[in-house]
Design a protein around this motif. Structure first.
Motif, PDB file in Angstrom:
ATOM      1  N   GLY A  12       0.787  -1.222   0.000  1.00 43.94           N
ATOM      2  CA  GLY A  12       0.000   0.000   0.000  1.00 43.94           C
ATOM      3  C   GLY A  12       0.820   1.273   0.000  1.00 43.94           C
ATOM      4  O   GLY A  12       0.282   2.358  -0.157  1.00 43.94           O
ATOM      5  N   TYR A  13       2.146   1.161   0.144  1.00 44.94           N
ATOM      6  CA  TYR A  13       2.985   2.358   0.151  1.00 44.94           C
ATOM      7  C   TYR A  13       3.203   2.926  -1.246  1.00 44.94           C
ATOM      8  O   TYR A  13       3.470   4.105  -1.394  1.00 44.94           O
ATOM      9  CB  TYR A  13       4.335   2.058   0.794  1.00 44.94           C
ATOM     10  CG  TYR A  13       4.246   1.944   2.290  1.00 44.94           C
ATOM     11  CD1 TYR A  13       4.111   3.070   3.083  1.00 44.94           C
ATOM     12  CD2 TYR A  13       4.259   0.701   2.907  1.00 44.94           C
ATOM     13  CE1 TYR A  13       4.002   2.973   4.458  1.00 44.94           C
ATOM     14  CE2 TYR A  13       4.153   0.588   4.285  1.00 44.94           C
ATOM     15  CZ  TYR A  13       4.028   1.725   5.046  1.00 44.94           C
ATOM     16  OH  TYR A  13       3.922   1.622   6.402  1.00 44.94           O
ATOM     17  N   THR A  14       3.115   2.108  -2.279  1.00 52.20           N
ATOM     18  CA  THR A  14       3.329   2.592  -3.642  1.00 52.20           C
ATOM     19  C   THR A  14       2.325   1.940  -4.588  1.00 52.20           C
ATOM     20  O   THR A  14       2.589   0.894  -5.166  1.00 52.20           O
ATOM     21  CB  THR A  14       4.758   2.299  -4.133  1.00 52.20           C
ATOM     22  OG1 THR A  14       4.989   0.892  -4.051  1.00 52.20           O
ATOM     23  CG2 THR A  14       5.794   3.047  -3.339  1.00 52.20           C
ATOM     24  N   VAL A  15       1.172   2.566  -4.736  1.00 56.66           N
ATOM     25  CA  VAL A  15       0.125   2.062  -5.620  1.00 56.66           C
ATOM     26  C   VAL A  15       0.130   2.924  -6.880  1.00 56.66           C
ATOM     27  O   VAL A  15      -0.199   4.108  -6.826  1.00 56.66           O
ATOM     28  CB  VAL A  15      -1.259   2.114  -4.933  1.00 56.66           C
ATOM     29  CG1 VAL A  15      -2.332   1.616  -5.877  1.00 56.66           C
ATOM     30  CG2 VAL A  15      -1.232   1.322  -3.636  1.00 56.66           C
ATOM     31  N   PRO A  16       0.517   2.355  -8.040  1.00 60.62           N
ATOM     32  CA  PRO A  16       0.533   3.157  -9.269  1.00 60.62           C
ATOM     33  C   PRO A  16      -0.876   3.421  -9.790  1.00 60.62           C
ATOM     34  O   PRO A  16      -1.723   2.537  -9.790  1.00 60.62           O
ATOM     35  CB  PRO A  16       1.336   2.293 -10.245  1.00 60.62           C
ATOM     36  CG  PRO A  16       1.282   0.908  -9.707  1.00 60.62           C
ATOM     37  CD  PRO A  16       1.021   1.005  -8.232  1.00 60.62           C
ATOM     38  N   VAL A  17      -1.093   4.667 -10.224  1.00 61.14           N
ATOM     39  CA  VAL A  17      -2.384   5.097 -10.763  1.00 61.14           C
ATOM     40  C   VAL A  17      -2.110   5.897 -12.038  1.00 61.14           C
ATOM     41  O   VAL A  17      -1.241   6.760 -12.052  1.00 61.14           O
ATOM     42  CB  VAL A  17      -3.156   5.968  -9.755  1.00 61.14           C
ATOM     43  CG1 VAL A  17      -4.447   6.479 -10.342  1.00 61.14           C
ATOM     44  CG2 VAL A  17      -3.416   5.209  -8.471  1.00 61.14           C
ATOM     45  N   VAL A  18      -2.872   5.612 -13.097  1.00 65.00           N
ATOM     46  CA  VAL A  18      -2.755   6.338 -14.366  1.00 65.00           C
ATOM     47  C   VAL A  18      -4.142   6.808 -14.776  1.00 65.00           C
ATOM     48  O   VAL A  18      -5.091   6.024 -14.750  1.00 65.00           O
ATOM     49  CB  VAL A  18      -2.152   5.443 -15.476  1.00 65.00           C
ATOM     50  CG1 VAL A  18      -2.069   6.202 -16.785  1.00 65.00           C
ATOM     51  CG2 VAL A  18      -0.793   4.903 -15.072  1.00 65.00           C
ATOM     52  N   VAL A  19      -4.253   8.083 -15.150  1.00 64.91           N
ATOM     53  CA  VAL A  19      -5.518   8.640 -15.630  1.00 64.91           C
ATOM     54  C   VAL A  19      -5.278   9.199 -17.027  1.00 64.91           C
ATOM     55  O   VAL A  19      -4.362   9.988 -17.234  1.00 64.91           O
ATOM     56  CB  VAL A  19      -6.040   9.755 -14.705  1.00 64.91           C
ATOM     57  CG1 VAL A  19      -7.366  10.290 -15.221  1.00 64.91           C
ATOM     58  CG2 VAL A  19      -6.174   9.266 -13.284  1.00 64.91           C
ATOM     59  N   ASP A  20      -6.114   8.777 -17.968  1.00 69.96           N
ATOM     60  CA  ASP A  20      -6.048   9.268 -19.337  1.00 69.96           C
ATOM     61  C   ASP A  20      -7.368   9.963 -19.639  1.00 69.96           C
ATOM     62  O   ASP A  20      -8.428   9.339 -19.578  1.00 69.96           O
ATOM     63  CB  ASP A  20      -5.817   8.106 -20.299  1.00 69.96           C
ATOM     64  CG  ASP A  20      -5.631   8.570 -21.723  1.00 69.96           C
ATOM     65  OD1 ASP A  20      -5.130   9.687 -21.932  1.00 69.96           O
ATOM     66  OD2 ASP A  20      -6.005   7.816 -22.639  1.00 69.96           O
ATOM     67  N   ALA A  21      -7.300  11.267 -19.940  1.00 68.30           N
ATOM     68  CA  ALA A  21      -8.519  12.042 -20.181  1.00 68.30           C
ATOM     69  C   ALA A  21      -8.304  12.974 -21.367  1.00 68.30           C
ATOM     70  O   ALA A  21      -7.974  14.148 -21.193  1.00 68.30           O
ATOM     71  CB  ALA A  21      -8.890  12.835 -18.938  1.00 68.30           C
ATOM     72  N   PRO A  22      -8.467  12.459 -22.594  1.00 68.35           N
ATOM     73  CA  PRO A  22      -8.307  13.319 -23.771  1.00 68.35           C
ATOM     74  C   PRO A  22      -9.260  14.516 -23.715  1.00 68.35           C
ATOM     75  O   PRO A  22     -10.432  14.367 -23.408  1.00 68.35           O
ATOM     76  CB  PRO A  22      -8.673  12.391 -24.938  1.00 68.35           C
ATOM     77  CG  PRO A  22      -8.481  11.004 -24.406  1.00 68.35           C
ATOM     78  CD  PRO A  22      -8.805  11.088 -22.943  1.00 68.35           C
ATOM     79  N   GLY A  23      -8.725  15.703 -23.971  1.00 67.14           N
ATOM     80  CA  GLY A  23      -9.537  16.918 -23.943  1.00 67.14           C
ATOM     81  C   GLY A  23      -9.647  17.573 -22.584  1.00 67.14           C
ATOM     82  O   GLY A  23     -10.341  18.562 -22.428  1.00 67.14           O
ATOM     83  N   ALA A  24      -8.937  17.057 -21.582  1.00 65.44           N
ATOM     84  CA  ALA A  24      -8.996  17.630 -20.235  1.00 65.44           C
ATOM     85  C   ALA A  24      -8.032  18.794 -20.091  1.00 65.44           C
ATOM     86  O   ALA A  24      -6.977  18.827 -20.720  1.00 65.44           O
ATOM     87  CB  ALA A  24      -8.671  16.570 -19.191  1.00 65.44           C
ATOM     88  N   VAL A  25      -8.410  19.758 -19.256  1.00 69.30           N
ATOM     89  CA  VAL A  25      -7.497  20.841 -18.897  1.00 69.30           C
ATOM     90  C   VAL A  25      -6.930  20.615 -17.499  1.00 69.30           C
ATOM     91  O   VAL A  25      -5.908  21.191 -17.147  1.00 69.30           O
ATOM     92  CB  VAL A  25      -8.169  22.227 -18.987  1.00 69.30           C
ATOM     93  CG1 VAL A  25      -8.527  22.553 -20.431  1.00 69.30           C
ATOM     94  CG2 VAL A  25      -9.382  22.330 -18.105  1.00 69.30           C
TER      95      VAL A  25
END
Length: 92
Positions: A12-25
């Motif tokens: 739980g110390y290093t949980v990778p997270v990726v968010v891809d949101a085309p068109g986001a500011v």
């Protein structure tokens, strides 16, 4: 918008997270199971080649991770995912 994470985080110390949101500011991340749920905000300029963000967050227990993206037209999009955090990697 897409939120990518591991279903099971042995550490739980290093949980990778990726968010891809085309068109986001902007993209804001929250971990709803901690006392201060705000994790980070990523902002993108008009010349940004990719509207995605990746980071590692610390989660003490199983909880939901939520991403909210503000789009170029002012609208908001939300994605959430549950991350199960094990103790000592034993799956319990």
């Amino acid at each position: 918008m897409k939120l990518t994470r591991r279903n099971l985080a042995e550490n739980g110390y290093t949980v990778p997270v990726v968010v891809d949101a085309p068109g986001a500011v902007a993209i804001t991340l929250f971990a709803v199971g901690i006392p201060v749920p705000y994790v980070a905000t990523f902002k993108f300029g008009p010349l940004s080649a990719s509207r995605s963000a990746s980071t590692r967050i610390r989660l003490a227990t199983t909880q939901n991770v939520v991403a909210i993206a503000q789009m170029e037209d002012g609208a908001f999009q939300k994605a959430s995912a549950n991350v199960k955090v094990t103790i000592g990697g034993c799956g319990g």
